[in-house]
Design a protein around this motif. Sequence first.
Motif, PDB file in Angstrom:
ATOM      1  N   LYS A  41       0.280  -1.041   0.084  1.00 52.12           N
ATOM      2  CA  LYS A  41      -0.067  -0.053   0.199  1.00 52.12           C
ATOM      3  C   LYS A  41       0.779   1.282  -0.603  1.00 52.12           C
ATOM      4  CE  LYS A  41      -3.735   0.086   2.671  1.00 52.12           C
ATOM      5  NZ  LYS A  41      -4.394  -0.235   3.681  1.00 52.12           N
ATOM      6  N   GLU A  43       4.105   1.459  -0.974  1.00 49.22           N
ATOM      7  CA  GLU A  43       4.920   1.655  -2.647  1.00 49.22           C
ATOM      8  C   GLU A  43       3.927   2.312  -3.632  1.00 49.22           C
ATOM      9  OE1 GLU A  43       6.844  -1.891  -3.952  1.00 49.22           O
ATOM     10  OE2 GLU A  43       8.032  -1.831  -2.237  1.00 49.22           O
ATOM     11  N   ARG A  44       2.208   1.377  -3.342  1.00 48.81           N
ATOM     12  CA  ARG A  44       1.314   2.016  -4.235  1.00 48.81           C
ATOM     13  C   ARG A  44       1.257   3.844  -4.514  1.00 48.81           C
ATOM     14  NH1 ARG A  44      -1.303  -0.828  -7.930  1.00 48.81           N
ATOM     15  NH2 ARG A  44      -3.133  -0.149  -8.723  1.00 48.81           N
ATOM     16  N   ARG A  45       0.966   3.772  -3.183  1.00 50.85           N
ATOM     17  CA  ARG A  45       0.583   5.533  -2.479  1.00 50.85           C
ATOM     18  C   ARG A  45       2.447   6.664  -2.915  1.00 50.85           C
ATOM     19  NH1 ARG A  45       0.396   4.718   2.589  1.00 50.85           N
ATOM     20  NH2 ARG A  45      -2.145   4.628   2.744  1.00 50.85           N
ATOM     21  N   GLN A  48       1.928   6.926  -6.593  1.00 48.54           N
ATOM     22  CA  GLN A  48       0.444   7.598  -7.183  1.00 48.54           C
ATOM     23  C   GLN A  48       1.247   9.300  -6.609  1.00 48.54           C
ATOM     24  OE1 GLN A  48      -2.632   6.444  -5.024  1.00 48.54           O
ATOM     25  NE2 GLN A  48      -3.741   5.155  -5.725  1.00 48.54           N
ATOM     26  N   ASN A 239       1.691  -5.642 -10.584  1.00 47.56           N
ATOM     27  CA  ASN A 239       0.985  -5.146 -10.376  1.00 47.56           C
ATOM     28  C   ASN A 239      -0.057  -4.747 -11.174  1.00 47.56           C
ATOM     29  OD1 ASN A 239       2.308  -4.892  -7.373  1.00 47.56           O
ATOM     30  ND2 ASN A 239       4.082  -3.747  -8.455  1.00 47.56           N
ATOM     31  N   VAL A 242      -1.908   2.191 -12.001  1.00 48.54           N
ATOM     32  CA  VAL A 242      -2.383   2.728 -10.996  1.00 48.54           C
ATOM     33  C   VAL A 242      -2.500   4.092 -11.758  1.00 48.54           C
ATOM     34  CG1 VAL A 242      -2.035   4.961  -9.782  1.00 48.54           C
ATOM     35  CG2 VAL A 242      -0.877   2.882  -9.345  1.00 48.54           C
ATOM     36  N   SER A 260       7.530  -4.566  -8.095  1.00 47.96           N
ATOM     37  CA  SER A 260       7.715  -4.480  -6.304  1.00 47.96           C
ATOM     38  C   SER A 260       9.204  -3.563  -6.252  1.00 47.96           C
ATOM     39  CB  SER A 260       7.055  -5.458  -6.077  1.00 47.96           C
ATOM     40  OG  SER A 260       4.913  -5.336  -6.408  1.00 47.96           O
TER      41      SER A 260
END
Length: 517
Positions: A41, A43-45, A48, A239, A242, A260
């Motif tokens: 989470k 890393e995804r943030r 973004q 993944n 996004v 990742s």
Amino acid sequence: MARRGTRLRSNRLNFLLIFFSTAVLAFALVYALVLVKQKAKDERRSIQNWAFAMRRQEALEQRVRTLYANMETEERQYAMVWSFVYERVFDPTPSSLREFEQLRRILLRNNRPFILTDGKGKLIESHDPDIDIALHATFDDALAEAYSIYPPILIDAQGMVYKLYFKPSEVFYNIRDIFTALENSFSREALQITSDIHVPVLMTDSGGEVILAYANMDEKILYSREAVTKELRNMARENKPVEIVLSEEDGDICYVYYYSSAMLHNLRMMAWLLLVTLLLAILGVLVMLNFAQKMEQNQVWWGMSKETAHQLGTPLSSLLAWIDYYRMEENPVLTSENLDEIEKDVRRIELVTNRFSKIGSVPELNWENVVPVIYRAVDYLRGRSSSRVRYCIDKPENAVVMAQINASLLEWVMENLCKNALNAIEDKEGEIRIELSENEQSVFIDVEDNGKGMTQGLSAKIFDPGFTTKTRGWGMGLSLCKRIVEEYHEGKIFVRSTVPGQGSVFRIVLRKQVKNR
């Protein structure tokens, strides 16, 4: 018995240790999964935030460029107005004095710097507060450098050519400085966010055709369309891309693909290892539970066997003494033949008692001939079963088939298998056939009958303790056979074949050399 009790307590302690270890592993697995989820989470943030920063910077740059272009156009439009004014001013025949006054007011309201020269570069008029005509008679190199941003506008007035030099106003420069500072701020923010990104990232348009931005990528990959497509496919497999929407009104959508981090990969690998270890631990707990259950069953078996042997020992000794007493009488009530038969039965009970006493202890295995053991079991049952049942052994009594066995226990197994065959034949005429064969490692004993046979469901449960198809019986005979053959002799016993209404074949496989002995 004390040693077995100690072993059972040790097994229970091992079970508790494995159970505690399993609980610790389960907690560690849950914690690792939470870490993996949180790291993914984060890393995804971060991805973004990076994408938004890149898109904001791009949008800002585009707006600044548009603003600069509009301001430059406006500046030149003002310069064109001035050139028109000068053309009218230099016209010796103005239409009216009122028109001249209007043109003069336009020039006076001007707040943009410009310089008017003749065709030879002589300064005629300056509207630049920093330029004094008295100090600059001609348009020299210093002025040329200061007014080099835009080309001069040529003014044709009554055959005379003038040049109007102009440059951006102070407002223009102030606005430019503000936007430059803002752009630098966004650039620093984007650079900071990019420095926090340690994974390869690709940002594309909505169709995945145009690369809008990238980070931590080998630029050689970007030179090949096939390599980029392959990279995007691999990233999307690892993944979910996004989706970035900067403006819902414009519908401007882009997608960010990324791998990742190594830390996340390691956390996932650790979670998998913990899962495998947990499964092995659970398997260990199940094995220990099964083993503990078997140990408890064995305790019951051993206790019953020892107690049975102990209880039978005293009356057997008494019976043997009474037989000797009657043999010594002058006028015995029983004949010698009667006493011989009674002694045979008593000796038989003594043999059974001896077998029960061996249950629970490690029996001694000797290198012996299997054939006499089978003949002894058959001879005992032949005289105590119906004459309508024939016994056939494919080996002569003097044949030699050697294996490492406990003769007493193996004879017990053969008696049980033959009794099982007699029960299957019931009161009909039948045949029990025993075949022996061997190879370099094993001895094979097949006990075949032509009785009622079994279904596949029954054959799968026939060796379970307590399972019986008879109205009377404990269902212990075949389970004891399985224990003696497989646990004591390290062999195998199974139903080789069975057909309902036609009969069954049981097979015993004995090792010639038992490994653990």
